[in-house]
Design a protein around this motif. Structure first.
Motif, mmCIF file in Angstrom:
data_model
loop_
_atom_site.group_PDB
_atom_site.id
_atom_site.type_symbol
_atom_site.label_atom_id
_atom_site.label_comp_id
_atom_site.label_asym_id
_atom_site.label_seq_id
_atom_site.Cartn_x
_atom_site.Cartn_y
_atom_site.Cartn_z
ATOM 1 N N ARG A 157 0.838 -1.307 -0.189
ATOM 2 C CA ARG A 157 0.013 -0.056 0.041
ATOM 3 C C ARG A 157 0.850 1.238 0.080
ATOM 4 O O ARG A 157 0.525 2.192 -0.640
ATOM 5 C CB ARG A 157 -0.727 -0.083 1.079
ATOM 6 C CG ARG A 157 -1.802 1.200 1.215
ATOM 7 C CD ARG A 157 -2.737 1.024 2.403
ATOM 8 N NE ARG A 157 -3.893 2.153 2.510
ATOM 9 C CZ ARG A 157 -3.780 3.352 2.557
ATOM 10 N NH1 ARG A 157 -2.531 3.958 2.940
ATOM 11 N NH2 ARG A 157 -4.935 4.216 2.548
ATOM 12 N N GLN A 187 -3.197 -1.173 -14.563
ATOM 13 C CA GLN A 187 -2.999 -1.590 -13.335
ATOM 14 C C GLN A 187 -1.799 -2.762 -13.389
ATOM 15 O O GLN A 187 -1.226 -2.914 -12.208
ATOM 16 C CB GLN A 187 -4.079 -2.167 -12.637
ATOM 17 C CG GLN A 187 -5.237 -1.143 -12.550
ATOM 18 C CD GLN A 187 -6.425 -1.630 -11.757
ATOM 19 O OE1 GLN A 187 -6.703 -2.842 -11.437
ATOM 20 N NE2 GLN A 187 -7.385 -0.812 -11.628
ATOM 21 N N SER A 197 1.160 -7.972 -7.109
ATOM 22 C CA SER A 197 0.345 -8.362 -8.080
ATOM 23 C C SER A 197 -0.664 -7.421 -8.620
ATOM 24 O O SER A 197 -0.997 -6.759 -7.802
ATOM 25 C CB SER A 197 -0.526 -9.637 -7.718
ATOM 26 O OG SER A 197 -1.344 -9.360 -6.644
ATOM 27 N N ARG A 198 -1.360 -7.683 -9.836
ATOM 28 C CA ARG A 198 -2.412 -6.942 -10.276
ATOM 29 C C ARG A 198 -3.569 -6.812 -9.498
ATOM 30 O O ARG A 198 -4.225 -5.927 -9.291
ATOM 31 C CB ARG A 198 -2.446 -7.249 -11.868
ATOM 32 C CG ARG A 198 -3.626 -6.182 -12.457
ATOM 33 C CD ARG A 198 -4.382 -6.907 -13.704
ATOM 34 N NE ARG A 198 -5.295 -8.031 -13.525
ATOM 35 C CZ ARG A 198 -6.583 -7.788 -12.697
ATOM 36 N NH1 ARG A 198 -6.926 -6.581 -12.527
ATOM 37 N NH2 ARG A 198 -7.135 -8.866 -12.427
ATOM 38 N N GLN A 199 -3.859 -8.045 -8.917
ATOM 39 C CA GLN A 199 -4.904 -8.176 -8.196
ATOM 40 C C GLN A 199 -4.953 -7.319 -6.961
ATOM 41 O O GLN A 199 -5.871 -6.598 -6.346
ATOM 42 C CB GLN A 199 -5.461 -9.740 -7.775
ATOM 43 C CG GLN A 199 -5.799 -10.370 -8.855
ATOM 44 C CD GLN A 199 -4.525 -11.005 -9.645
ATOM 45 O OE1 GLN A 199 -3.365 -10.558 -9.373
ATOM 46 N NE2 GLN A 199 -4.724 -11.899 -10.745
ATOM 47 N N THR A 200 -3.868 -7.357 -6.315
ATOM 48 C CA THR A 200 -3.601 -6.654 -5.152
ATOM 49 C C THR A 200 -3.564 -4.923 -5.278
ATOM 50 O O THR A 200 -4.263 -4.293 -4.602
ATOM 51 C CB THR A 200 -2.098 -7.068 -4.455
ATOM 52 O OG1 THR A 200 -2.218 -8.107 -4.319
ATOM 53 C CG2 THR A 200 -1.703 -5.904 -3.213
ATOM 54 N N ALA A 202 -5.458 -3.595 -7.778
ATOM 55 C CA ALA A 202 -6.502 -3.171 -8.181
ATOM 56 C C ALA A 202 -7.524 -3.337 -6.847
ATOM 57 O O ALA A 202 -8.287 -2.323 -6.587
ATOM 58 C CB ALA A 202 -7.286 -4.412 -8.821
ATOM 59 N N THR A 203 -7.113 -3.990 -5.817
ATOM 60 C CA THR A 203 -7.880 -3.967 -4.669
ATOM 61 C C THR A 203 -7.622 -2.780 -3.796
ATOM 62 O O THR A 203 -8.379 -2.078 -3.225
ATOM 63 C CB THR A 203 -7.589 -5.274 -3.600
ATOM 64 O OG1 THR A 203 -8.012 -6.199 -4.422
ATOM 65 C CG2 THR A 203 -8.161 -5.089 -1.985
ATOM 66 N N LEU A 204 -6.511 -2.320 -4.013
ATOM 67 C CA LEU A 204 -6.037 -0.943 -3.161
ATOM 68 C C LEU A 204 -6.308 0.231 -3.596
ATOM 69 O O LEU A 204 -6.832 1.026 -3.066
ATOM 70 C CB LEU A 204 -4.144 -1.112 -2.859
ATOM 71 C CG LEU A 204 -3.869 -2.066 -2.074
ATOM 72 C CD1 LEU A 204 -2.124 -1.988 -2.302
ATOM 73 C CD2 LEU A 204 -4.051 -1.978 -0.604
ATOM 74 N N ASN A 206 -9.216 0.322 -5.366
ATOM 75 C CA ASN A 206 -10.870 0.501 -4.879
ATOM 76 C C ASN A 206 -10.554 0.805 -3.239
ATOM 77 O O ASN A 206 -11.691 1.416 -3.286
ATOM 78 C CB ASN A 206 -11.249 -1.140 -5.064
ATOM 79 C CG ASN A 206 -11.418 -1.254 -6.366
ATOM 80 O OD1 ASN A 206 -11.311 -0.548 -7.194
ATOM 81 N ND2 ASN A 206 -11.503 -2.805 -6.760
ATOM 82 N N GLU A 207 -9.838 0.454 -2.538
ATOM 83 C CA GLU A 207 -9.951 0.778 -1.296
ATOM 84 C C GLU A 207 -9.743 2.316 -1.023
ATOM 85 O O GLU A 207 -10.320 3.129 -0.366
ATOM 86 C CB GLU A 207 -8.863 0.067 -0.343
ATOM 87 C CG GLU A 207 -9.298 -1.189 -0.005
ATOM 88 C CD GLU A 207 -8.205 -2.207 0.758
ATOM 89 O OE1 GLU A 207 -7.142 -1.444 1.060
ATOM 90 O OE2 GLU A 207 -8.456 -3.200 0.894
ATOM 91 N N GLU A 210 -12.640 4.252 -2.251
ATOM 92 C CA GLU A 210 -13.846 4.136 -1.323
ATOM 93 C C GLU A 210 -13.684 5.293 -0.125
ATOM 94 O O GLU A 210 -14.600 5.692 0.561
ATOM 95 C CB GLU A 210 -14.041 2.666 -1.007
ATOM 96 C CG GLU A 210 -14.667 1.728 -1.774
ATOM 97 C CD GLU A 210 -14.508 0.244 -1.467
ATOM 98 O OE1 GLU A 210 -14.170 0.099 -0.419
ATOM 99 O OE2 GLU A 210 -14.943 -0.545 -2.385
#
Length: 230
Positions: A157, A187, A197-200, A202-204, A206-207, A210
């Motif tokens: 992060r 991303q 990772s791309r997934q990580t 993307a999740t961050l 989004n967080e 939000e």
């Protein structure tokens, strides 16, 4: 001065490395330099090219990409206006990996380049320029060193936040505490650069969105309050 020479002149004249040279000296650089434009997704440099050159990014954004063992493209760096790339150590043997290349990331890119022998002659003739060049290469290597250090001592992060903040500060515009910029990056590109990772990523993202700390789209992003963006 013909049109191509005129374009070269102003691109070189406005580059911080050459800004203190006389008009006659810049005119000489125009003669020995090569100028090229590229559109988005066009490759403009390959490490395995027979003629080793040093490049100066005059306009736009570039991605330095390498191929992994499976042939997948991995974005190693993002370069912006004023950055240098190619054989920056001036080593004729080649200091970069053979499977590395540069690709235009923005809609339009412009670069000037010199053969290593020609650029070495320029540095010999202008000691002050040589010092400025050495400092820029040192800064570039220090930046890469810090990136490796961040992989060990900072969480994902923090690395993402610092990358987005730095990218926006260098490329975007500021309005009070807000920073906005176009970015031309996927991303997956960002994930490669910060070592995640791309997934990580993307999740961050989004967080952060939000939490109203980030406004992000495929073409641009805004940090509403960069002082609170931590």
């Amino acid at each position: 001065m013909n049109m191509e020479r005129d374009v070269k002149y102003w691109y070189l004249r406005n580059h911080h490395l050459f800004s203190q040279l006389s008009s006659d000296d810049v005119q000489t650089l125009c003669i020995i330099s090569n100028f090229r434009k590229a559109r988005k997704n066009e490759d403009i440099y390959f490490a395995h090219d027979d003629e080793k050159r040093i490049y100066f990014l005059k306009k736009g954004t570039l991605k330095i990409i390498s191929l992994d063992a499976d042939g997948n493209e991995v974005t190693k760096e993002v370069l912006m206006q004023g950055d240098i790339f190619g054989e920056i150590t001036l080593d004729e043997a080649g200091s970069r990996t053979e499977n590395e290349f540069a690709r235009a990331a923005s809609p339009e890119v412009a670069v000037c380049s010199f053969t290593l022998s020609n650029f070495e002659q320029v540095l010999q003739k202008h000691p002050t320029l040589a010092i400025r060049y050495t400092k820029q290469v040192g800064w570039r290597l220090k930046t890469l060193e810090n990136r490796f250090s961040d992989l060990v001592f900072k969480d994902v992060r923090t690395r993402l936040v610092e990358f987005l903040k730095s990218f926006a500060a260098q490329n975007g515009s500021q309005d009070g505490n807000s920073l906005s910029t176009q970015h031309f990056l996927t991303q997956q590109d960002i994930a490669h650069i910060i070592g995640a990772s791309r997934q990580t990523v993307a999740t961050l993202i989004n967080e952060l969105t939000e939490q109203n700390l980030l406004q992000y789209s495929r073409q641009s992003f805004t940090i509403p309050n960069y002082k609170a963006f931590v």
